[in-house]
Design an enzyme around this catalytic site. Structure first.
Site, PDB file in Angstrom:
ATOM      1  N   ASP A   1       9.449 111.891 138.032  1.00 44.78           N
ATOM      2  CA  ASP A   1       9.060 112.497 136.745  1.00 44.78           C
ATOM      3  C   ASP A   1       8.014 111.701 136.125  1.00 44.78           C
ATOM      4  OD1 ASP A   1      11.369 113.703 137.142  1.00 44.78           O
ATOM      5  OD2 ASP A   1      12.094 113.431 135.334  1.00 44.78           O
TER       6      ASP A   1
ATOM      7  N   HIS B   1      10.854 107.705 138.568  1.00 40.91           N
ATOM      8  CA  HIS B   1       9.535 107.897 137.685  1.00 40.91           C
ATOM      9  C   HIS B   1       8.543 107.371 138.562  1.00 40.91           C
ATOM     10  CE1 HIS B   1      12.664 108.195 134.736  1.00 40.91           C
ATOM     11  NE2 HIS B   1      11.856 108.977 134.190  1.00 40.91           N
TER      12      HIS B   1
HETATM   13 NI    NI Z   1      10.159 112.176 131.803  1.00 40.27          NI
END
Ligand code: NI
Length: 524
Positions: A332, A473
């Protein structure tokens, strides 16, 4: 940046105690989320009509008090994709009790500017996440507080760059929205304060001019104006967001409550180019000239290297996750400075993954976004500026999604079919607005908190089972560095690394429905 204690560029004079008091006091006025949401919608709507303007959430709740100002704000942003070697730095926390996401640009050669932005962002986060000195932010016991900081590049031409940070504070006692512009002067290698656009002698006549323009507006507060603009030093402090329109007019923006009663909203004034000229310092005149007649590019004396596409993984193959063990790694908040390395690691290990992208980053990292799809990975929508959608109005939710889809489609020719709301935050109202399946996760590595590659690899190897969706991430170097061992360990155990769509195979995923894992996958 509205923290009273935010560090200013080095040359900025110390803020007067009266101003600090005033500003802090005014910040306590409540701003309804609805007002903020309306501002976001408006700017988002503007930008979709002019995609080349690369504009962002630079709107202010009081924009209605200066309709002409909005257009200028939109037209004078620069396209970050045109800046070779530009990176976006992200500073975020996904903690349920204290959520923040801040992004600012690192322009090659403008180290003093990057440093000033970094310090300002950190000061705002510290204040927001701070330890109980106010009722604002995470210490105030508010329900799901959120801080969101995004940026626009206002100028990037010749040896001058300007970046505006927009801060949204979603705590009931917070000030809501504030904007600050940061400058870089390549001639001196410094980040001058907004006041340094003017000569020292100009601050007094400038203060008079500001008062004249504001005194007759609805919500005017002459006593407040006198206090905020009392001395040259006060005026310098009040100048937080100065910029130039494309025709060289001077634009000055003030946050809600800074120079008028809070209900009057933010205030915007303009001073015509020729009038402004006599007020400007040498730096100010050079900046004005570059705003009117931009150089073909930014020249800060360095030769940045362009982001080249990494080697491509062979395109995704047919994998039947009912018959073989599958894992879907998801990344992400990117693309970011470490995404290219991650793509290389995935290629070396013949693995595929899914990237949930922030629209604002796609706008900067167009090449990398294309490379993700070219390598057989999947890309999904993670909103324009990493918004907690449960804090946004319905129209805002739609524009967060559509703007991001447009950015991805414009960069790649492919439109995402999956969405992951930031923080995994969804409710009935948000679901109703989402026209794509909502992909959450079944394994949360909490890599925003654990910047430790070997911990992240160990945790994932210990926890993940066939059919799982694993959350990472790729904005963190430590997360990317954890991936090789995860890929090698699971591959040796017979797993396949697939995209989210591959994980679900023929199963039809429904819009607005939340998916965490494929429980029908092999072995579950
Ligand atoms: Ni996020």
């Amino acid at each position: 940046m509205h923290s009273p204690d935010a560090p200013r560029p080095a040359t900025r004079s110390a803020r007067s105690p009266m101003y600090r008091f005033l500003r802090h006091g005014l910040l306590q006025h409540r701003v309804s989320v609805g007002v903020l949401a309306a501002a976001t919608v408006m700017t988002a709507a503007c930008s979709t009509t002019s995609p080349t303007a690369a504009s962002g959430p630079s709107g202010t709740p009081g924009a209605s008090s200066s309709p002409s100002g909005r257009k200028d704000l939109q037209s004078r942003t620069a396209d970050p994709a045109a800046l070779t070697g530009l990176h976006i730095i992200t500073n975020s926390s996904e903690s349920g009790r204290c959520r923040y996401a801040a992004r600012y640009p690192a322009i090659p050669g403008a180290d003093a500017l990057t440093d000033a932005l970094s310090k300002a962002v950190q000061a705002d986060i510290d204040r927001f996440a701070g330890s109980g000195d106010s009722e604002s932010g995470c210490a105030g016991g508010q329900d799901r507080p959120e801080l969101n900081i995004s940026f626009e590049i206002l100028q990037a031409s010749g040896d001058v760059a300007a970046v505006r940070l927009t801060t949204l504070d979603y705590t009931a006692a917070g000030s809501g929205l504030s904007t600050t512009t940061y400058w870089y002067d390549g001639a001196t290698h410094t980040s001058p304060a907004n006041a340094e656009l003017f000569t020292g002698q100009a601050l007094k006549p400038l203060a008079t001019r500001i008062k004249e323009q504001l005194a007759h507006r609805e919500g005017a507060d002459p006593a407040l104006l006198d206090q905020v603009l009392a001395t040259d030093s006060d005026t310098a402090d009040a100048l937080r967001d100065v910029s130039f329109t494309a025709n060289g007019d001077l634009a000055i923006d003030f946050d809600r409550g800074a120079v008028a009663v809070p209900p009057a909203g933010a205030q915007h004034i303009e001073i015509p180019r020729t009038d402004a000229l006599s007020l400007l310092s040498d730096f100010g005149r050079r900046t004005q000239q570059l705003a009117v007649d931009p150089s073909p590019g930014l020249d800060l004396g360095v030769t940045p290297t362009a982001d080249t596409a990494p080697i491509a993984t062979p395109a995704a193959r047919e994998v039947n996750c009912r018959k073989v063990k599958c894992l879907a790694l998801t990344f992400d908040d990117g693309p970011g400075p470490h995404t290219k390395r991650l793509l290389e690691i995935l290629a070396e290990n013949d693995a595929h993954a899914t990237f949930f992208l922030v629209g604002q980053n796609v706008r900067t990292y167009r090449t990398l976004t294309r490379a993700e799809l070219d390598a057989g990975h999947q890309v999904g929508n993670h909103t324009w500026d990493h918004a907690d959608l449960t804090h946004r109005k319905a129209a805002d939710v739609r524009s967060e999604i559509s703007r991001t889809n447009q950015a991805i489609t414009s960069a790649t020719g492919t439109t995402p079919t999956l969405v992951r709301p930031p923080y995994g935050a969804v409710n009935t109202a948000v679901r109703r607005q989402l026209t794509m399946p909502i992909i959450l996760w079944s394994v949360d590595t909490e890599d925003w908190k654990h910047h430790d590659s070997s911990y992240l690899a160990d945790y994932t190897i210990r926890t993940a089972r066939p059919g799982d969706i694993v959350l990472f991430h790729d904005i963190h170097a430590t997360s990317v560095a954890a991936i090789p061992r995860i890929l090698q360990t699971f591959t040796a155990r017979g797993y396949h690394f697939v995209t989210v769509s591959q994980l679900y195979g023929n199963r039809k995923l429904r819009a607005g429905v939340t998916y965490h894992a494929n429980e029908q996958a092999y072995g579950r």
